[in-house]
Motif scaffolding. Structure first.
Motif, short mmCIF file in Angstrom:
data_model
loop_
_atom_site.label_atom_id
_atom_site.label_comp_id
_atom_site.label_asym_id
_atom_site.label_seq_id
_atom_site.Cartn_x
_atom_site.Cartn_y
_atom_site.Cartn_z
N ASN A 185 15.87 3.66 34.14
CA ASN A 185 16.40 2.75 34.53
C ASN A 185 14.96 1.37 35.00
OD1 ASN A 185 16.60 -0.06 36.74
ND2 ASN A 185 17.87 -0.44 35.75
N ASN A 186 13.99 2.36 35.22
CA ASN A 186 12.26 1.99 35.02
C ASN A 186 11.70 3.31 36.07
OD1 ASN A 186 12.31 2.16 38.25
ND2 ASN A 186 13.50 1.25 38.84
N GLN B 99 8.24 4.77 37.91
CA GLN B 99 7.24 3.86 38.44
C GLN B 99 6.49 4.53 38.79
OE1 GLN B 99 9.93 3.10 42.60
NE2 GLN B 99 11.11 3.09 41.35
N LEU C 26 5.80 -0.75 39.29
CA LEU C 26 6.89 0.39 38.37
C LEU C 26 6.83 -0.93 37.31
CD1 LEU C 26 10.59 -0.95 40.78
CD2 LEU C 26 10.02 -1.64 37.91
N GLY D 57 13.73 6.36 38.10
CA GLY D 57 14.22 5.47 38.20
C GLY D 57 15.43 5.34 37.79
N ASN D 58 15.93 6.54 37.50
CA ASN D 58 17.25 6.35 36.17
C ASN D 58 18.49 5.73 36.62
OD1 ASN D 58 19.49 7.72 37.82
ND2 ASN D 58 18.68 9.73 37.23
N GLN D 59 19.12 5.52 35.92
CA GLN D 59 20.77 4.76 36.33
C GLN D 59 21.73 4.73 37.22
OE1 GLN D 59 21.53 4.68 31.65
NE2 GLN D 59 20.06 3.15 31.28
N GLY D 60 21.76 5.86 36.95
CA GLY D 60 22.86 6.25 38.89
C GLY D 60 21.40 6.35 39.69
N GLY D 61 20.81 5.39 40.10
CA GLY D 61 20.36 5.28 41.27
C GLY D 61 19.31 6.61 41.98
N LYS D 62 19.08 7.14 41.15
CA LYS D 62 18.16 8.24 41.86
C LYS D 62 16.63 8.33 41.31
CE LYS D 62 21.18 12.49 41.38
NZ LYS D 62 20.88 14.04 40.57
N LEU D 63 15.79 8.70 42.31
CA LEU D 63 14.57 8.45 41.92
C LEU D 63 13.92 9.47 42.27
CD1 LEU D 63 12.39 5.77 41.99
CD2 LEU D 63 12.81 6.21 44.27
N ILE D 64 13.53 10.34 41.14
CA ILE D 64 13.36 11.70 40.29
C ILE D 64 11.36 11.85 39.78
CG2 ILE D 64 13.59 13.77 38.73
CD1 ILE D 64 16.61 12.28 38.35
#
Lengths: 110, 113
Positions: free
Chosen positions: A30-31, A33, A48, A92-99
């Motif tokens: 999704n983004n 960062q 971001l 920042g993936n589409q599942g809401g995670k921040l990896i």
């Protein structure tokens, strides 16, 4: 591992030079960062960039994003000794995670 | 405005003992993350909350780790019993919503001896 790769793992430059760090990621985003971490401290958000953006600037920072290659780069221009830190990209993936990636350790010599 | 507050900053315990970490996120932030960071590596996500609901705990070693977020505000992370391999920095972060800019606390450095 869900974490992406960062390149180089370590970078040493002289004050005034530019520093470029690269990041590759595995899953769709999704983004993307970028964060900085000084030794023994928490992470600080730098910038971001959204998945539909290709380039973004903030002060001496320039971030690019290539979703076709699943990669991003962070450029710090006119580096200063105070820029010495570890730099991490985060997906920042589409599942809401921040990896987070494994990081690049930047050393700027005065 | 206060940032994310974590306590304690440092903790040294013997293996097999329990330990707990506390996090107070930024007021109004719905999303709360717990990460573990080993030396020289990036943060590894343990658990993510949206308000009081744990929406992603796939990386949490559930045999010994537990977490809770009371009333969708403060959170605690517990390890029982601790193992030598649990030595790391435990970071808490919060954000207004998932995968937006995250604000990190200073972390808790855990040493298991």
């Amino acid at each position: 591992s869900q974490q992406g790769e960062e390149d180089p793992q370590a970078l040493s430059i002289q004050e005034g030079e530019n520093a470029t760090m690269n990041c590759s990621y595995k899953t769709s985003i999704n983004n993307l960062q970028w964060y900085r971490q000084n030794s023994g401290r928490g992470l600080v958000h730098l910038i971001l960039i959204r998945s539909n953006e290709r380039e973004k600037h903030s002060g001496r920072l320039r971030v690019t994003l290539d979703t076709s290659k699943k990669s991003s780069s962070l450029l710090i221009t006119a580096s200063r000794a105070a820029d010495t830190a570890s730099y991490f990209c985060a997906n920042g993936n589409q599942g809401g995670k921040l990896i987070f990636g494994q990081g690049t350790e930047l050393s700027v010599k005065p | 405005e206060a940032g994310v507050v974590q306590s304690p900053r440092y903790k040294i315990i013997e293996k097999k003992q329990p330990v707990a970490f506390w996090c107070n996120p930024i007021s109004g932030h719905n999303t709360l993350y717990w990460y573990r960071q080993n030396l020289g590596q990036g943060p590894e996500l343990l658990i993510r909350y949206e308000n009081e609901e744990a929406v992603d705990d796939s990386q949490l070693p559930k045999d010994r780790f537990s977490a809770e977020r009371l009333k969708g505000v403060d959170s605690t992370l517990k390890i029982q019993p601790a193992e030598l391999g649990d030595s790391a920095v435990y970071l808490c972060a919060s954000s207004p919503f998932g995968n937006t800019e995250a604000f990190f606390g200073q972390g808790t450095r855990l040493t298991v001896v």
